[in-house]
Design an enzyme around this catalytic site. Structure first.
Site, PDB file in Angstrom:
ATOM      1  N   HIS A 123       0.156  10.127   0.056  1.00  0.00           N
ATOM      2  CA  HIS A 123       0.425   8.681   0.003  1.00  0.00           C
ATOM      3  C   HIS A 123       0.600   8.226  -1.446  1.00  0.00           C
ATOM      4  O   HIS A 123       0.276   7.083  -1.782  1.00  0.00           O
ATOM      5  CB  HIS A 123      -0.715   7.918   0.668  1.00  0.00           C
ATOM      6  CG  HIS A 123      -0.383   6.499   1.040  1.00  0.00           C
ATOM      7  ND1 HIS A 123       0.783   6.134   1.683  1.00  0.00           N
ATOM      8  CD2 HIS A 123      -1.075   5.327   0.842  1.00  0.00           C
ATOM      9  CE1 HIS A 123       0.787   4.826   1.880  1.00  0.00           C
ATOM     10  NE2 HIS A 123      -0.320   4.304   1.366  1.00  0.00           N
ATOM     11  N   ASP A 181      -4.481   4.882   5.889  1.00  0.00           N
ATOM     12  CA  ASP A 181      -3.891   4.881   4.552  1.00  0.00           C
ATOM     13  C   ASP A 181      -4.914   4.480   3.480  1.00  0.00           C
ATOM     14  O   ASP A 181      -5.890   3.783   3.755  1.00  0.00           O
ATOM     15  CB  ASP A 181      -2.720   3.895   4.488  1.00  0.00           C
ATOM     16  CG  ASP A 181      -1.457   4.467   5.107  1.00  0.00           C
ATOM     17  OD1 ASP A 181      -1.542   5.501   5.776  1.00  0.00           O
ATOM     18  OD2 ASP A 181      -0.387   3.856   4.923  1.00  0.00           O
ATOM     19  N   ASP A 182      -4.626   4.924   2.252  1.00  0.00           N
ATOM     20  CA  ASP A 182      -5.234   4.432   1.001  1.00  0.00           C
ATOM     21  C   ASP A 182      -6.559   5.073   0.635  1.00  0.00           C
ATOM     22  O   ASP A 182      -7.097   4.787  -0.436  1.00  0.00           O
ATOM     23  CB  ASP A 182      -5.421   2.911   1.016  1.00  0.00           C
ATOM     24  CG  ASP A 182      -4.126   2.156   1.230  1.00  0.00           C
ATOM     25  OD1 ASP A 182      -3.053   2.790   1.158  1.00  0.00           O
ATOM     26  OD2 ASP A 182      -4.181   0.937   1.493  1.00  0.00           O
ATOM     27  N   HIS A 237      -0.715   4.577  -5.588  1.00  0.00           N
ATOM     28  CA  HIS A 237      -0.315   3.552  -4.622  1.00  0.00           C
ATOM     29  C   HIS A 237       0.667   2.567  -5.250  1.00  0.00           C
ATOM     30  O   HIS A 237       0.630   1.351  -4.999  1.00  0.00           O
ATOM     31  CB  HIS A 237      -1.524   2.799  -4.065  1.00  0.00           C
ATOM     32  CG  HIS A 237      -1.257   2.159  -2.728  1.00  0.00           C
ATOM     33  ND1 HIS A 237      -0.720   0.890  -2.610  1.00  0.00           N
ATOM     34  CD2 HIS A 237      -1.429   2.606  -1.465  1.00  0.00           C
ATOM     35  CE1 HIS A 237      -0.597   0.576  -1.324  1.00  0.00           C
ATOM     36  NE2 HIS A 237      -1.023   1.607  -0.598  1.00  0.00           N
ATOM     37  N   HIS A 293      -6.242   1.365   8.018  1.00  0.00           N
ATOM     38  CA  HIS A 293      -6.656   1.624   6.639  1.00  0.00           C
ATOM     39  C   HIS A 293      -8.137   1.976   6.590  1.00  0.00           C
ATOM     40  O   HIS A 293      -8.944   1.384   7.315  1.00  0.00           O
ATOM     41  CB  HIS A 293      -6.382   0.403   5.750  1.00  0.00           C
ATOM     42  CG  HIS A 293      -4.931   0.068   5.614  1.00  0.00           C
ATOM     43  ND1 HIS A 293      -4.242  -0.644   6.587  1.00  0.00           N
ATOM     44  CD2 HIS A 293      -4.034   0.358   4.647  1.00  0.00           C
ATOM     45  CE1 HIS A 293      -2.981  -0.789   6.203  1.00  0.00           C
ATOM     46  NE2 HIS A 293      -2.823  -0.204   5.037  1.00  0.00           N
TER      47      HIS A 293
END
Length: 457
Positions: free
Chosen positions: A227, A176-177, A231, A334
């Site tokens: 995603h 993620d991210d 965020h 991540h």
């Protein structure tokens, strides 16, 4: 009384359930309660796991008839047994019984759905199969004010969520991210050296900054998923803003890769088992835009753990704890948002140890029953890539952002040079005046200070 009993064949005691639970069991069994004129109750039967069940309930229809009957003896009061298990129409029936002799037909005909969620299947990939809907029943009301018949036309139900992805001995690594210019290449190097695909849940702002990395992820055989753009905590945003968050990232990825995305994970998603209708709002919006929502049940908390051995051990233990009814197939890691050296170091250990236990690494699309092309379909418009114009626009935005950043850095550098120059001049002037003082042998308290004059306020 306003509750229900579920008698299972061969069991000495019945299961006491609420009226809405009885409706839910009838709906799941594909049947509807039938009104029995002799008892004034509604009931149904179903078979589960080879065992026959018989359910009888006291609903708002029976409550109305009972309230009318006890009026003849003029009771001092009426008590409900038991609070929380009643047909929602009971309260309308109670109010009408105190003021008239006719039942509230409109209120009793509508069966409102509850806020519960019915989860079907097993897995961490969610799709809302059926939206929540009210039920309906028709009433046969005679001149005496009693209800002599009731027919359930449709049963109420909450959101029905279909879960999938609990495939035996298959694990999906997700990141993620990102993408991040420092950590994503290192993650990709580890994946490439072990021949493992992964799913990268990217944010729009990072995609805008790192288009080459986005293309590298796709070229290496891994897949991209949405995603959001910034965020943000999407639960705090209105529906229109949530759509904008998803659409902006989608357009960015389309412009740089010529592919769309069909998988989505909201930021701050806790798990793959929503409990209330409010927890499904984001998944519902995503579903309307064509996404499958991807949850997770394996979270080694690598975003705050700095020890690679701990990250690896927790990941392996959680995957191994999965069962046929509780999926632990999707691992959350991540590749951005801080120092990810521990995650990069843990990755080879995770891959090696899980493979030794017989696990196969697959992208999330495989768990979802999709091909890679279905998860990231090529964007085609009139026989050509439709991302050309958008690509030029986004590239201009990216260059503009970088230019603004360089301007800020230049301004800061010039400011520092100015401060250092003035400080150096002030020191030089102070020493110069001190030297003149020594030559003139003037007492120090009579020498004026020029430092405050030379350094502007």
């Amino acid at each position: 009384g306003s509750y229900a009993y579920d008698w299972a064949e061969g069991q000495p005691l019945a299961d006491s359930i609420t009226v809405t639970q009885a409706w839910s069991r009838a709906d799941a069994a594909g049947t509807r309660p039938q009104f029995d004129p002799a008892s004034g109750n509604s009931g149904f039967a179903y078979v589960r796991s080879g065992v026959r069940h018989e359910v009888w309930m006291l609903d708002a229809v029976s409550a109305w008839n009972q309230l009318r009957a006890v009026e003849e003896v003029r009771p001092a009061g009426v008590a409900l047994w038991r609070l929380g298990s009643e047909d929602p129409g009971f309260w309308s029936a109670l109010k009408a019984a105190r003021t008239g002799v006719r039942p509230p037909e409109d209120a009793l005909s509508t069966l409102p759905f509850g806020q519960g969620i019915e989860l079907r299947g097993s897995g961490e990939i969610l799709r809302i199969e059926t939206r929540a809907a009210d039920g309906r029943r028709t009433l046969d009301i005679k001149k005496d004010g009693l209800i002599h018949g009731a027919r359930y036309e449709a049963l109420p139900h909450g959101d029905v969520v279909q879960r999938r992805g609990n495939a035996a001995k298959q694990v999906a690594l997700t990141f993620d991210d990102g993408p991040d210019p420092l950590w994503t290449p290192r993650v990709l190097d580890v994946l490439a050296s072990h021949g493992v695909p992964a799913t990268f849940f990217v944010t729009g702002t990072r995609v805008l900054d790192e288009p080459d990395l986005v293309r590298q992820i796709v070229a290496q055989g891994s897949e991209l998923a949405n995603h959001s753009t910034t965020h943000a905590d999407l639960d705090r945003l209105p529906d229109a803003a949530v759509r904008l968050e998803l659409n902006a990232t989608q357009r960015l990825v389309q412009s740089y890769t010529g592919r769309s995305m069909r998988l989505f994970r909201p930021p701050y998603l806790g798990d793959a088992d929503p409990d209330t209708a409010s927890e499904l709002r984001i998944a519902r919006i995503a579903g309307e835009l064509g996404y499958l929502t991807v949850g997770l049940n394996v979270d080694p908390l690598d975003w705050k753990t700095t020890d690679a051995a701990t990250i690896a051990a927790q990941t392996i233990a959680q995957v191994e704890a999965g069962t046929g009814t509780f999926a632990r197939r999707i691992v959350l890691l991540h590749d951005s948002g801080g120092d990810r050296s521990a995650t990069v170091a843990a990755l080879p250990i995770i891959i090696r140890e899980l493979r030794a236990r017989g696990y196969e690494f697959v992208p999330v699309s495989t768990l979802a029953g999709l091909t890679r092309e279905q998860a990231m379909p090529h964007l085609v418009k009139a026989g050509e890539s439709a991302s050309g114009t958008g690509g030029v626009l986004f590239e201009a935005v990216r260059i503009g952002r970088q230019s603004i950043g360089w301007l800020f850095m230049t301004a800061i550098a010039l400011g520092l040079v100015r401060v250092l120059s003035l400080s150096a001049l002030a020191l030089w002037q102070a020493r110069r005046m001190a030297a003149k003082q020594d030559e003139a042998d003037v007492p120090p308290h009579l020498v004026p200070s020029f430092v405050s004059v030379l350094i502007p306020a």
